[in-house]
Design an enzyme around this catalytic site. Structure first.
Site, PDB file in Angstrom:
ATOM      1  N   ASP A   1     -10.071   3.779   1.406  1.00  0.00           N
ATOM      2  CA  ASP A   1     -10.422   3.500   2.807  1.00  0.00           C
ATOM      3  C   ASP A   1     -11.072   4.731   3.442  1.00  0.00           C
ATOM      4  O   ASP A   1     -11.927   4.601   4.324  1.00  0.00           O
ATOM      5  CB  ASP A   1      -9.176   3.108   3.621  1.00  0.00           C
ATOM      6  CG  ASP A   1      -8.764   1.664   3.368  1.00  0.00           C
ATOM      7  OD1 ASP A   1      -9.595   0.878   2.857  1.00  0.00           O
ATOM      8  OD2 ASP A   1      -7.600   1.312   3.678  1.00  0.00           O
TER       9      ASP A   1
ATOM     10  N   LYS B   1       0.813  -1.224   0.000  1.00  0.00           N
ATOM     11  CA  LYS B   1       0.000   0.000   0.000  1.00  0.00           C
ATOM     12  C   LYS B   1       0.849   1.278   0.000  1.00  0.00           C
ATOM     13  O   LYS B   1       0.416   2.302  -0.508  1.00  0.00           O
ATOM     14  CB  LYS B   1      -0.955   0.005   1.198  1.00  0.00           C
ATOM     15  CG  LYS B   1      -2.126  -0.938   1.041  1.00  0.00           C
ATOM     16  CD  LYS B   1      -3.079  -0.797   2.215  1.00  0.00           C
ATOM     17  CE  LYS B   1      -4.344  -1.583   2.013  1.00  0.00           C
ATOM     18  NZ  LYS B   1      -5.346  -1.317   3.055  1.00  0.00           N
TER      19      LYS B   1
HETATM   20  N1  LIG Z   1     -12.541  -3.202   6.849  1.00  0.00           N
HETATM   21  C1  LIG Z   1     -11.651  -2.770   5.971  1.00  0.00           C
HETATM   22  O1  LIG Z   1     -11.966  -2.476   4.816  1.00  0.00           O
HETATM   23  C2  LIG Z   1     -10.224  -2.592   6.389  1.00  0.00           C
HETATM   24  C3  LIG Z   1      -9.344  -1.837   5.588  1.00  0.00           C
HETATM   25  C4  LIG Z   1      -8.015  -1.676   6.019  1.00  0.00           C
HETATM   26  C5  LIG Z   1      -7.612  -2.285   7.196  1.00  0.00           C
HETATM   27  N2  LIG Z   1      -8.488  -3.006   7.934  1.00  0.00           N
HETATM   28  C6  LIG Z   1      -8.062  -3.636   9.195  1.00  0.00           C
HETATM   29  O2  LIG Z   1      -7.457  -2.666  10.023  1.00  0.00           O
HETATM   30  C7  LIG Z   1      -6.428  -3.254  10.796  1.00  0.00           C
HETATM   31  C8  LIG Z   1      -5.134  -2.460  10.651  1.00  0.00           C
HETATM   32  O3  LIG Z   1      -4.690  -2.468   9.311  1.00  0.00           O
HETATM   33  P1  LIG Z   1      -3.405  -1.624   8.842  1.00  0.00           P
HETATM   34  O4  LIG Z   1      -3.302  -1.827   7.380  1.00  0.00           O
HETATM   35  O5  LIG Z   1      -3.454  -0.258   9.406  1.00  0.00           O
HETATM   36  O6  LIG Z   1      -2.240  -2.442   9.566  1.00  0.00           O
HETATM   37  P2  LIG Z   1      -0.777  -1.920   9.975  1.00  0.00           P
HETATM   38  O7  LIG Z   1      -0.353  -0.798   9.098  1.00  0.00           O
HETATM   39  O8  LIG Z   1       0.060  -3.152  10.055  1.00  0.00           O
HETATM   40  O9  LIG Z   1      -0.979  -1.335  11.472  1.00  0.00           O
HETATM   41  C9  LIG Z   1      -1.346  -2.181  12.514  1.00  0.00           C
HETATM   42  C10 LIG Z   1      -1.558  -1.375  13.804  1.00  0.00           C
HETATM   43  O10 LIG Z   1      -2.028  -2.289  14.790  1.00  0.00           O
HETATM   44  C11 LIG Z   1      -1.152  -2.299  15.909  1.00  0.00           C
HETATM   45  N3  LIG Z   1      -1.011  -3.673  16.412  1.00  0.00           N
HETATM   46  C12 LIG Z   1      -0.615  -4.771  15.713  1.00  0.00           C
HETATM   47  N4  LIG Z   1      -0.614  -5.856  16.519  1.00  0.00           N
HETATM   48  C13 LIG Z   1      -1.001  -5.419  17.746  1.00  0.00           C
HETATM   49  C14 LIG Z   1      -1.168  -6.063  19.004  1.00  0.00           C
HETATM   50  N5  LIG Z   1      -0.936  -7.396  19.152  1.00  0.00           N
HETATM   51  N6  LIG Z   1      -1.554  -5.312  20.059  1.00  0.00           N
HETATM   52  C15 LIG Z   1      -1.775  -3.986  19.923  1.00  0.00           C
HETATM   53  N7  LIG Z   1      -1.630  -3.312  18.752  1.00  0.00           N
HETATM   54  C16 LIG Z   1      -1.239  -4.024  17.680  1.00  0.00           C
HETATM   55  C17 LIG Z   1       0.165  -1.767  15.395  1.00  0.00           C
HETATM   56  O11 LIG Z   1       0.844  -1.190  16.503  1.00  0.00           O
HETATM   57  P3  LIG Z   1       2.441  -0.980  16.535  1.00  0.00           P
HETATM   58  O12 LIG Z   1       2.678   0.372  15.914  1.00  0.00           O
HETATM   59  O13 LIG Z   1       2.756  -1.041  17.971  1.00  0.00           O
HETATM   60  O14 LIG Z   1       3.032  -2.121  15.733  1.00  0.00           O
HETATM   61  C18 LIG Z   1      -0.298  -0.734  14.366  1.00  0.00           C
HETATM   62  O15 LIG Z   1      -0.657   0.478  14.979  1.00  0.00           O
HETATM   63  C19 LIG Z   1      -6.307  -4.705  10.312  1.00  0.00           C
HETATM   64  O16 LIG Z   1      -6.992  -5.531  11.199  1.00  0.00           O
HETATM   65  C20 LIG Z   1      -6.997  -4.702   8.968  1.00  0.00           C
HETATM   66  O17 LIG Z   1      -7.606  -5.950   8.671  1.00  0.00           O
HETATM   67  C21 LIG Z   1      -9.770  -3.163   7.557  1.00  0.00           C
END
Ligand SMILES: NC(=O)c1ccc[n+]([C@@H]2O[C@H](COP(=O)([O-])OP(=O)(O)OC[C@H]3O[C@@H](n4cnc5c(N)ncnc54)[C@H](OP(=O)(O)O)[C@@H]3O)[C@@H](O)[C@H]2O)c1
Length: 267
Positions: A99, A66
Protein backbone atom coordinates in the site's frame (compact mmCIF):
# COMPACT_ATOMS: atom_id res chain seq x y z
CA UNK A 1 5.33 -25.41 -14.37
CA UNK A 2 2.44 -23.13 -13.64
CA UNK A 3 2.89 -21.07 -10.46
CA UNK A 4 -0.06 -20.45 -8.14
CA UNK A 5 -0.68 -17.12 -6.37
CA UNK A 6 -3.74 -15.84 -4.56
CA UNK A 7 -5.43 -13.58 -2.08
CA UNK A 8 -6.28 -14.73 1.44
CA UNK A 9 -9.06 -13.04 3.40
CA UNK A 10 -12.59 -13.49 4.66
CA UNK A 11 -14.72 -12.86 2.74
CA UNK A 12 -12.75 -12.55 -0.54
CA UNK A 13 -15.57 -12.83 -3.07
CA UNK A 14 -15.44 -9.04 -3.58
CA UNK A 15 -11.68 -8.92 -4.25
CA UNK A 16 -10.57 -7.42 -7.55
CA UNK A 17 -7.06 -8.89 -7.18
CA UNK A 18 -7.72 -12.14 -9.15
CA UNK A 19 -8.97 -10.25 -12.20
CA UNK A 20 -6.12 -7.73 -11.96
CA UNK A 21 -3.29 -10.27 -11.52
CA UNK A 22 -4.59 -12.80 -14.04
CA UNK A 23 -4.77 -9.99 -16.62
CA UNK A 24 -1.14 -9.16 -15.77
CA UNK A 25 -0.05 -12.81 -16.15
CA UNK A 26 -1.76 -13.03 -19.55
CA UNK A 27 -0.24 -9.77 -20.74
CA UNK A 28 3.33 -10.65 -19.69
CA UNK A 29 3.11 -14.33 -20.67
CA UNK A 30 4.04 -15.31 -17.10
CA UNK A 31 3.02 -18.90 -16.40
CA UNK A 32 0.95 -18.09 -13.31
CA UNK A 33 -2.60 -18.25 -12.03
CA UNK A 34 -4.14 -16.19 -9.21
CA UNK A 35 -7.04 -17.50 -7.10
CA UNK A 36 -9.10 -16.31 -4.11
CA UNK A 37 -8.66 -18.16 -0.80
CA UNK A 38 -11.60 -17.43 1.52
CA UNK A 39 -10.45 -18.65 4.94
CA UNK A 40 -12.53 -18.59 8.13
CA UNK A 41 -10.71 -17.15 11.16
CA UNK A 42 -10.60 -20.50 12.97
CA UNK A 43 -8.70 -22.00 10.01
CA UNK A 44 -6.27 -19.16 9.40
CA UNK A 45 -3.17 -20.68 10.94
CA UNK A 46 -3.56 -24.05 9.24
CA UNK A 47 -4.37 -22.27 5.96
CA UNK A 48 -1.08 -20.33 6.13
CA UNK A 49 0.82 -23.56 6.79
CA UNK A 50 -1.10 -25.13 3.89
CA UNK A 51 -0.11 -22.33 1.50
CA UNK A 52 3.55 -23.04 2.24
CA UNK A 53 3.11 -26.83 2.14
CA UNK A 54 1.30 -26.68 -1.21
CA UNK A 55 4.05 -24.60 -2.77
CA UNK A 56 1.89 -21.54 -3.42
CA UNK A 57 4.39 -18.88 -4.52
CA UNK A 58 2.86 -15.72 -3.11
CA UNK A 59 -0.30 -14.23 -1.69
CA UNK A 60 -1.95 -10.93 -1.10
CA UNK A 61 -3.64 -10.53 2.26
CA UNK A 62 -6.85 -8.68 2.88
CA UNK A 63 -9.36 -8.01 5.68
CA UNK A 64 -9.28 -9.31 8.40
CA UNK A 65 -5.74 -10.77 8.28
CA UNK A 66 -3.41 -7.87 7.42
CA UNK A 67 -2.10 -7.66 11.01
CA UNK A 68 -2.25 -11.37 11.89
CA UNK A 69 -0.20 -12.43 8.84
CA UNK A 70 2.84 -10.51 10.12
CA UNK A 71 3.29 -13.10 12.92
CA UNK A 72 4.14 -15.82 10.40
CA UNK A 73 6.86 -14.26 8.21
CA UNK A 74 9.91 -12.02 8.27
CA UNK A 75 8.82 -8.42 7.95
CA UNK A 76 10.07 -5.74 5.57
CA UNK A 77 10.78 -2.41 7.28
CA UNK A 78 7.45 -0.80 6.34
CA UNK A 79 5.56 -3.76 7.83
CA UNK A 80 7.39 -3.35 11.13
CA UNK A 81 6.50 0.37 11.20
CA UNK A 82 2.88 0.03 10.07
CA UNK A 83 2.08 -3.25 11.82
CA UNK A 84 0.27 -4.69 8.79
CA UNK A 85 1.17 -6.49 5.56
CA UNK A 86 -0.76 -7.11 2.35
CA UNK A 87 1.70 -9.20 0.33
CA UNK A 88 3.74 -12.30 1.14
CA UNK A 89 6.52 -13.81 -0.94
CA UNK A 90 6.09 -17.38 0.28
CA UNK A 91 9.32 -18.55 -1.41
CA UNK A 92 11.39 -16.09 0.61
CA UNK A 93 9.13 -16.07 3.67
CA UNK A 94 8.94 -12.25 3.68
CA UNK A 95 5.87 -10.04 4.07
CA UNK A 96 5.51 -6.55 2.59
CA UNK A 97 3.10 -3.63 2.68
CA UNK A 98 2.66 -2.59 -0.94
CA UNK A 99 0.00 0.00 0.00
CA UNK A 100 2.95 2.31 0.68
CA UNK A 101 4.11 2.07 -2.93
CA UNK A 102 0.49 2.11 -4.10
CA UNK A 103 0.01 5.49 -2.44
CA UNK A 104 3.28 7.02 -3.67
CA UNK A 105 2.89 5.73 -7.23
CA UNK A 106 -0.80 6.79 -7.42
CA UNK A 107 0.18 10.33 -6.41
CA UNK A 108 3.17 10.44 -8.78
CA UNK A 109 1.07 9.06 -11.60
CA UNK A 110 -1.41 11.89 -11.09
CA UNK A 111 1.48 14.39 -11.18
CA UNK A 112 1.12 15.19 -7.49
CA UNK A 113 4.45 16.27 -6.04
CA UNK A 114 3.91 15.22 -2.42
CA UNK A 115 6.96 16.96 -0.97
CA UNK A 116 6.99 19.82 1.45
CA UNK A 117 3.18 19.98 1.58
CA UNK A 118 0.59 20.12 4.36
CA UNK A 119 -1.19 16.77 4.34
CA UNK A 120 -4.32 15.72 6.22
CA UNK A 121 -4.92 11.98 6.58
CA UNK A 122 -8.46 11.05 7.65
CA UNK A 123 -8.62 7.71 9.48
CA UNK A 124 -6.33 5.74 11.76
CA UNK A 125 -6.53 2.19 10.42
CA UNK A 126 -4.03 0.23 8.33
CA UNK A 127 -4.50 2.31 5.17
CA UNK A 128 -4.09 5.57 7.10
CA UNK A 129 -0.91 4.30 8.76
CA UNK A 130 0.52 3.25 5.38
CA UNK A 131 -0.22 6.77 4.12
CA UNK A 132 1.37 8.49 7.10
CA UNK A 133 4.41 6.23 6.76
CA UNK A 134 4.66 6.98 3.02
CA UNK A 135 4.37 10.75 3.33
CA UNK A 136 5.66 11.80 6.72
CA UNK A 137 9.35 12.12 5.85
CA UNK A 138 8.93 14.72 3.10
CA UNK A 139 5.77 16.50 4.26
CA UNK A 140 4.01 17.99 7.28
CA UNK A 141 1.36 15.37 8.00
CA UNK A 142 -1.63 15.72 10.34
CA UNK A 143 -4.20 13.08 11.17
CA UNK A 144 -7.84 13.17 12.20
CA UNK A 145 -10.05 10.27 13.21
CA UNK A 146 -13.57 9.56 14.45
CA UNK A 147 -12.18 7.86 17.58
CA UNK A 148 -9.83 10.46 19.01
CA UNK A 149 -7.86 8.03 21.18
CA UNK A 150 -6.97 5.82 18.20
CA UNK A 151 -6.03 8.86 16.12
CA UNK A 152 -3.80 10.21 18.89
CA UNK A 153 -2.07 6.82 19.21
CA UNK A 154 -1.16 6.86 15.51
CA UNK A 155 -0.07 10.52 15.74
CA UNK A 156 2.20 9.69 18.67
CA UNK A 157 3.67 6.61 17.00
CA UNK A 158 4.67 8.54 13.87
CA UNK A 159 5.47 11.88 15.55
CA UNK A 160 2.75 13.85 13.73
CA UNK A 161 -0.07 16.16 14.83
CA UNK A 162 -3.59 15.00 15.70
CA UNK A 163 -6.41 17.40 14.72
CA UNK A 164 -9.91 17.14 16.16
CA UNK A 165 -12.58 17.09 13.48
CA UNK A 166 -14.29 20.23 14.84
CA UNK A 167 -11.07 22.20 14.19
CA UNK A 168 -10.69 21.17 10.55
CA UNK A 169 -12.97 23.82 9.00
CA UNK A 170 -10.58 26.62 9.92
CA UNK A 171 -7.50 24.83 8.57
CA UNK A 172 -5.87 24.72 5.14
CA UNK A 173 -4.21 21.70 3.59
CA UNK A 174 -2.45 21.06 0.25
CA UNK A 175 -3.44 17.38 0.18
CA UNK A 176 -6.36 15.62 1.88
CA UNK A 177 -6.42 11.81 1.97
CA UNK A 178 -9.52 9.81 2.88
CA UNK A 179 -8.55 6.51 4.54
CA UNK A 180 -12.00 5.75 5.98
CA UNK A 181 -14.81 3.78 4.32
CA UNK A 182 -17.10 6.85 4.27
CA UNK A 183 -18.48 7.06 0.72
CA UNK A 184 -17.78 3.42 -0.11
CA UNK A 185 -20.58 1.31 -1.57
CA UNK A 186 -22.70 0.11 1.36
CA UNK A 187 -21.40 2.83 3.75
CA UNK A 188 -22.84 6.26 4.60
CA UNK A 189 -22.48 8.86 1.82
CA UNK A 190 -21.30 11.41 4.40
CA UNK A 191 -18.14 13.39 3.53
CA UNK A 192 -15.11 12.43 5.67
CA UNK A 193 -14.17 16.14 6.05
CA UNK A 194 -16.25 19.32 6.43
CA UNK A 195 -16.79 21.03 3.02
CA UNK A 196 -14.93 24.11 4.31
CA UNK A 197 -11.70 22.09 3.99
CA UNK A 198 -12.28 21.91 0.22
CA UNK A 199 -12.59 25.68 -0.20
CA UNK A 200 -8.82 26.19 -0.22
CA UNK A 201 -8.66 23.71 -3.15
CA UNK A 202 -6.44 20.97 -1.73
CA UNK A 203 -5.63 17.96 -3.89
CA UNK A 204 -8.07 15.27 -2.72
CA UNK A 205 -7.05 11.61 -2.70
CA UNK A 206 -9.84 9.16 -1.85
CA UNK A 207 -8.56 5.63 -1.20
CA UNK A 208 -12.00 4.18 -1.90
CA UNK A 209 -12.25 2.51 -5.32
CA UNK A 210 -15.88 1.35 -5.28
CA UNK A 211 -17.44 3.54 -6.56
CA UNK A 212 -14.48 5.06 -8.46
CA UNK A 213 -16.22 8.47 -8.24
CA UNK A 214 -17.01 8.82 -4.55
CA UNK A 215 -19.14 11.60 -3.02
CA UNK A 216 -15.88 13.19 -1.77
CA UNK A 217 -14.27 13.07 -5.23
CA UNK A 218 -17.40 14.59 -6.80
CA UNK A 219 -17.66 17.35 -4.21
CA UNK A 220 -13.92 18.10 -4.43
CA UNK A 221 -14.11 18.33 -8.23
CA UNK A 222 -17.07 20.73 -7.91
CA UNK A 223 -14.84 22.99 -5.77
CA UNK A 224 -12.14 22.88 -8.46
CA UNK A 225 -9.82 20.55 -6.53
CA UNK A 226 -7.57 18.09 -8.37
CA UNK A 227 -8.45 14.53 -7.41
CA UNK A 228 -6.69 11.17 -7.15
CA UNK A 229 -8.70 7.96 -7.23
CA UNK A 230 -8.48 4.86 -5.03
CA UNK A 231 -8.52 2.85 -8.26
CA UNK A 232 -4.99 4.09 -8.97
CA UNK A 233 -3.84 3.09 -5.48
CA UNK A 234 -5.41 -0.34 -5.89
CA UNK A 235 -3.69 -0.87 -9.24
CA UNK A 236 -0.30 0.39 -8.07
CA UNK A 237 -0.28 -1.64 -4.86
CA UNK A 238 -1.13 -4.63 -7.08
CA UNK A 239 1.62 -3.67 -9.52
CA UNK A 240 4.20 -3.65 -6.73
CA UNK A 241 2.93 -7.06 -5.52
CA UNK A 242 3.18 -8.39 -9.10
CA UNK A 243 6.80 -7.22 -9.24
CA UNK A 244 7.54 -8.98 -5.93
CA UNK A 245 5.82 -12.16 -7.14
CA UNK A 246 7.38 -12.35 -10.62
CA UNK A 247 10.44 -10.09 -10.71
CA UNK A 248 8.92 -8.51 -13.83
CA UNK A 249 7.69 -5.00 -14.54
CA UNK A 250 3.92 -4.84 -14.04
CA UNK A 251 1.67 -4.02 -17.02
CA UNK A 252 -0.08 -1.23 -15.10
CA UNK A 253 -2.40 -0.08 -17.90
CA UNK A 254 -3.70 -3.61 -18.52
CA UNK A 255 -4.23 -4.14 -14.77
CA UNK A 256 -6.15 -0.86 -14.51
CA UNK A 257 -8.33 -1.72 -17.50
CA UNK A 258 -9.18 -5.11 -15.93
CA UNK A 259 -10.11 -3.46 -12.61
CA UNK A 260 -12.27 -0.79 -14.23
CA UNK A 261 -14.16 -3.30 -16.35
CA UNK A 262 -14.79 -5.47 -13.26
CA UNK A 263 -15.92 -2.44 -11.24
CA UNK A 264 -18.42 -1.55 -13.98
CA UNK A 265 -20.05 -4.95 -13.44
CA UNK A 266 -20.45 -4.19 -9.73
CA UNK A 267 -22.19 -0.82 -10.16
N1 LIG B 1 -7.37 1.72 -2.91
C1 LIG B 1 -6.73 0.78 -2.23
O1 LIG B 1 -5.88 0.06 -2.75
C2 LIG B 1 -7.00 0.62 -0.76
C3 LIG B 1 -6.11 -0.12 0.04
C4 LIG B 1 -6.39 -0.24 1.42
C5 LIG B 1 -7.54 0.35 1.92
N2 LIG B 1 -8.37 1.05 1.11
C6 LIG B 1 -9.58 1.69 1.66
O2 LIG B 1 -9.22 2.50 2.76
C7 LIG B 1 -10.26 2.51 3.72
C8 LIG B 1 -9.71 2.17 5.10
O3 LIG B 1 -9.16 0.87 5.11
P1 LIG B 1 -8.42 0.27 6.40
O4 LIG B 1 -7.93 -1.07 6.00
O5 LIG B 1 -7.49 1.27 6.97
O6 LIG B 1 -9.66 0.10 7.40
P2 LIG B 1 -9.63 0.04 9.00
O7 LIG B 1 -8.32 -0.44 9.49
O8 LIG B 1 -10.88 -0.69 9.38
O9 LIG B 1 -9.80 1.59 9.44
C9 LIG B 1 -10.96 2.29 9.14
C10 LIG B 1 -10.83 3.75 9.59
O10 LIG B 1 -12.01 4.42 9.15
C11 LIG B 1 -12.69 5.00 10.26
N3 LIG B 1 -14.14 4.85 10.09
C12 LIG B 1 -14.83 3.69 9.89
N4 LIG B 1 -16.15 3.96 9.77
C13 LIG B 1 -16.28 5.30 9.92
C14 LIG B 1 -17.40 6.17 9.93
N5 LIG B 1 -18.67 5.70 9.74
N6 LIG B 1 -17.18 7.49 10.13
C15 LIG B 1 -15.93 7.97 10.32
N7 LIG B 1 -14.82 7.18 10.33
C16 LIG B 1 -15.00 5.86 10.14
C17 LIG B 1 -12.20 4.24 11.47
O11 LIG B 1 -12.33 5.10 12.59
P3 LIG B 1 -12.42 4.56 14.11
O12 LIG B 1 -10.99 4.45 14.58
O13 LIG B 1 -13.19 5.61 14.79
O14 LIG B 1 -13.13 3.22 14.04
C18 LIG B 1 -10.74 3.95 11.09
O15 LIG B 1 -9.92 5.06 11.34
C19 LIG B 1 -11.31 1.52 3.22
O16 LIG B 1 -12.33 2.22 2.59
C20 LIG B 1 -10.57 0.68 2.21
O17 LIG B 1 -11.41 0.21 1.17
C21 LIG B 1 -8.12 1.20 -0.20
Amino acid sequence: MMEVFGVIGYPVGHSLSPVMHNAAFRETGYNGIYVPFGVRPENFESAVEGLVALGIKGVNVTIPYKEKITEFFRQEREVVEIGAANTVDLRKGICYNTDVDGILRALRNSNVDARDTNVLVVGAGGAAKACVYALRESNRVSITNRTEERGREVAKKFGIEFVRSENLSAMKFDLVVNATPLGMKGFPEKLPVPVEVLKSKPIVFDMIYNPPETPLIKKAASYGCRTVSGVDMLVHQGAKAFEIFTGRKAPVDVMKKAVISELKKLI
